[in-house]
Write a protein that holds these residues in place. Structure first.
Motif, PDB file in Angstrom:
ATOM      1  N   GLY A  30      34.504  38.849  38.990  1.00  0.00           N
ATOM      2  CA  GLY A  30      34.021  37.896  39.430  1.00  0.00           C
ATOM      3  C   GLY A  30      33.709  37.574  41.025  1.00  0.00           C
ATOM      4  N   LEU A  31      34.384  38.084  41.833  1.00  0.00           N
ATOM      5  CA  LEU A  31      34.147  38.136  43.038  1.00  0.00           C
ATOM      6  C   LEU A  31      33.419  39.227  43.534  1.00  0.00           C
ATOM      7  N   GLY A  32      33.495  40.408  43.137  1.00  0.00           N
ATOM      8  CA  GLY A  32      32.726  41.599  43.271  1.00  0.00           C
ATOM      9  C   GLY A  32      31.279  41.259  42.886  1.00  0.00           C
ATOM     10  N   LEU A  33      31.201  40.884  41.922  1.00  0.00           N
ATOM     11  CA  LEU A  33      29.765  40.365  41.307  1.00  0.00           C
ATOM     12  C   LEU A  33      28.958  39.314  42.145  1.00  0.00           C
ATOM     13  N   TYR A  34      29.910  38.381  42.772  1.00  0.00           N
ATOM     14  CA  TYR A  34      29.196  37.396  43.394  1.00  0.00           C
ATOM     15  C   TYR A  34      28.938  38.017  44.923  1.00  0.00           C
ATOM     16  N   SER A  40      25.918  40.014  49.598  1.00  0.00           N
ATOM     17  CA  SER A  40      25.463  40.895  50.312  1.00  0.00           C
ATOM     18  C   SER A  40      24.225  41.164  50.873  1.00  0.00           C
ATOM     19  N   PRO A  41      23.901  41.701  51.946  1.00  0.00           N
ATOM     20  CA  PRO A  41      22.366  41.682  52.203  1.00  0.00           C
ATOM     21  C   PRO A  41      21.825  42.853  51.787  1.00  0.00           C
ATOM     22  N   LEU A 202      34.123  48.136  47.419  1.00  0.00           N
ATOM     23  CA  LEU A 202      35.580  48.245  47.340  1.00  0.00           C
ATOM     24  C   LEU A 202      36.241  47.142  46.226  1.00  0.00           C
ATOM     25  N   ILE A 203      35.688  45.957  46.261  1.00  0.00           N
ATOM     26  CA  ILE A 203      36.112  45.030  45.339  1.00  0.00           C
ATOM     27  C   ILE A 203      35.778  45.434  43.900  1.00  0.00           C
ATOM     28  N   MET A 204      34.454  45.955  43.838  1.00  0.00           N
ATOM     29  CA  MET A 204      34.101  46.479  42.241  1.00  0.00           C
ATOM     30  C   MET A 204      34.986  47.714  42.028  1.00  0.00           C
ATOM     31  N   ALA A 205      35.195  48.500  42.787  1.00  0.00           N
ATOM     32  CA  ALA A 205      36.218  49.584  42.650  1.00  0.00           C
ATOM     33  C   ALA A 205      37.537  49.259  42.099  1.00  0.00           C
ATOM     34  N   ALA A 206      38.113  48.259  42.753  1.00  0.00           N
ATOM     35  CA  ALA A 206      39.279  47.476  42.372  1.00  0.00           C
ATOM     36  C   ALA A 206      38.939  46.908  41.026  1.00  0.00           C
ATOM     37  N   ALA A 207      37.915  46.267  40.699  1.00  0.00           N
ATOM     38  CA  ALA A 207      37.862  45.805  39.295  1.00  0.00           C
ATOM     39  C   ALA A 207      37.854  46.692  38.328  1.00  0.00           C
ATOM     40  N   PHE A 208      36.905  47.937  38.542  1.00  0.00           N
ATOM     41  CA  PHE A 208      36.954  48.917  37.608  1.00  0.00           C
ATOM     42  C   PHE A 208      38.246  49.703  37.205  1.00  0.00           C
ATOM     43  N   THR A 209      39.011  49.666  38.262  1.00  0.00           N
ATOM     44  CA  THR A 209      40.503  50.363  38.348  1.00  0.00           C
ATOM     45  C   THR A 209      41.225  49.386  37.270  1.00  0.00           C
TER      46      THR A 209
END
Lengths: 251, 78
Positions: A30-34, A40-41, A202-209
């Motif tokens: 959720g956070l990573g996709l947002y 993000s720019p 990094l947050i998307m990487a954490a989500a995938f892990t």
């Protein structure tokens, strides 16, 4: 290590970990996709298309990470004959194959607007495609033999041979000429990426892990159950033979 | 909203990439979950048949044969 070799102990630990890993997957996603899609720019060169990076790069990292786990589990299975290690390798292969497929597909979709082509046969893309074939080969081998342990042994050897490909993928962008950009994260002079793009990555990487841990537990539990069902069916057949009397065994 | 979907003319690329990733990851999760559930059901069914070794015989009627069966499986008739 030996403590995890016991399926009962593993199942107990997995029951504790599963709700946490599932919750972390949802929260980080959720956070990573947002951050990836809204906060993000855009890149000053690539424009909005850089947003594909937040799926492509974590998926590619996971493709390498899951294969490393698979190879480690295969080594443990071959050397110490841990029953859970074999099953962990078997359960990891489809997950790694999915991450590799995502990395290849999203890379191709990102390549079209940036490079002008969907695909080039350079070292990075080709070595990742080979990684995908290693995953597929592993999945095919584990189920190719009637005797499951023979298939698992052959697949473990294949996994270890395929591990040579991992450093080739990692350094392919330095060793050979390529359209693919070089590493931006692990560099001698620190990450060459702005914090506003590093955070979603990094947050998307954490989500995938966390996703990997969740699906690995589900699949491993499934494999342990399948083994249990197989053993029970075997007991049933033996019982029936005994019920029919000793003369039936010779038939 | 249209700007967000358009993504500076890269919308079709970005949404296709995210869509494929979502489809694969959700698909794998659902397949893994259903596989596990199917095996849990199969194991429960199998264990049930183990608990009732002679389901075709009327309950409470122990013939010599069925007594032997129970002896063979459980060690003692119960």
């Amino acid at each position: 290590m030996y403590r995890f070799a016991n399926p009962k102990r593993f199942l107990r630990i997995a029951a504790v970990v599963l709700p946490w890993s599932a919750a972390l997957t949802v929260a980080f996603l959720g956070l990573g996709l947002y951050l990836a899609l809204l906060a993000s720019p855009a890149d000053y060169q690539q424009g909005e298309s850089v947003r594909i990076m937040y799926v492509h790069v974590p998926a590619a990292w996971m493709a390498l990470f899951v294969y490393s786990c698979l190879a480690a589990a295969s080594a443990v299975a071959l050397i110490w004959k841990h029953p859970v290690a074999d099953l962990a390798a078997k359960a990891s292969a489809p997950i790694g194959a999915c991450f590799t497929f995502i990395a290849l597909a999203t890379g191709s979709i990102w390549g079209k607007p940036m490079w002008g082509v969907w695909w080039v046969w350079d070292a990075r893309l080709t070595s990742v495609l080979i990684l995908f074939f290693f995953y597929m080969g592993h999945m095919a081998l584990t189920s190719a033999f009637e005797d499951a342990s023979r298939g698992e042994r052959a697949a473990a050897i294949l996994a270890l041979v395929g591990f040579i490909n991992i450093p080739v993928i990692k350094w392919s962008v330095d060793w050979w000429n390529t359209l693919h950009q070089p590493a931006s994260m692990i560099r001698m002079d620190g990450p060459a990426i702005h914090a506003s793009m590093l955070a979603p990555l990094l947050i998307m990487a954490a989500a995938f892990t966390a996703y990997y841990v969740t699906v690995l537990i589900l699949r491993l539990r499934g494999e342990i159950l399948a083994r249990k069902i197989g053993a029970l069916r075997m007991t049933r057949i033996q019982d029936r033979q005994e019920e029919r009397g000793p003369h039936m065994k010779e038939v | 909203m249209p700007d967000f979907l358009d993504m500076g003319a890269y919308g079709s690329f970005i949404w296709t990439a995210y869509g494929i990733a979502a489809l694969v990851m959700v698909g794998l999760f659902v397949a893994s979950w259903r596989r596990l559930r199917a095996r849990e059901v199969a194991l429960a069914d199998l264990l049930e048949t183990f608990e009732e070794p002679t389901p075709v015989r009327p309950v409470g009627v122990l013939t010599d044969d069925s007594r032997d069966d129970l002896d063979g499986r459980n060690g003692s008739p119960s």
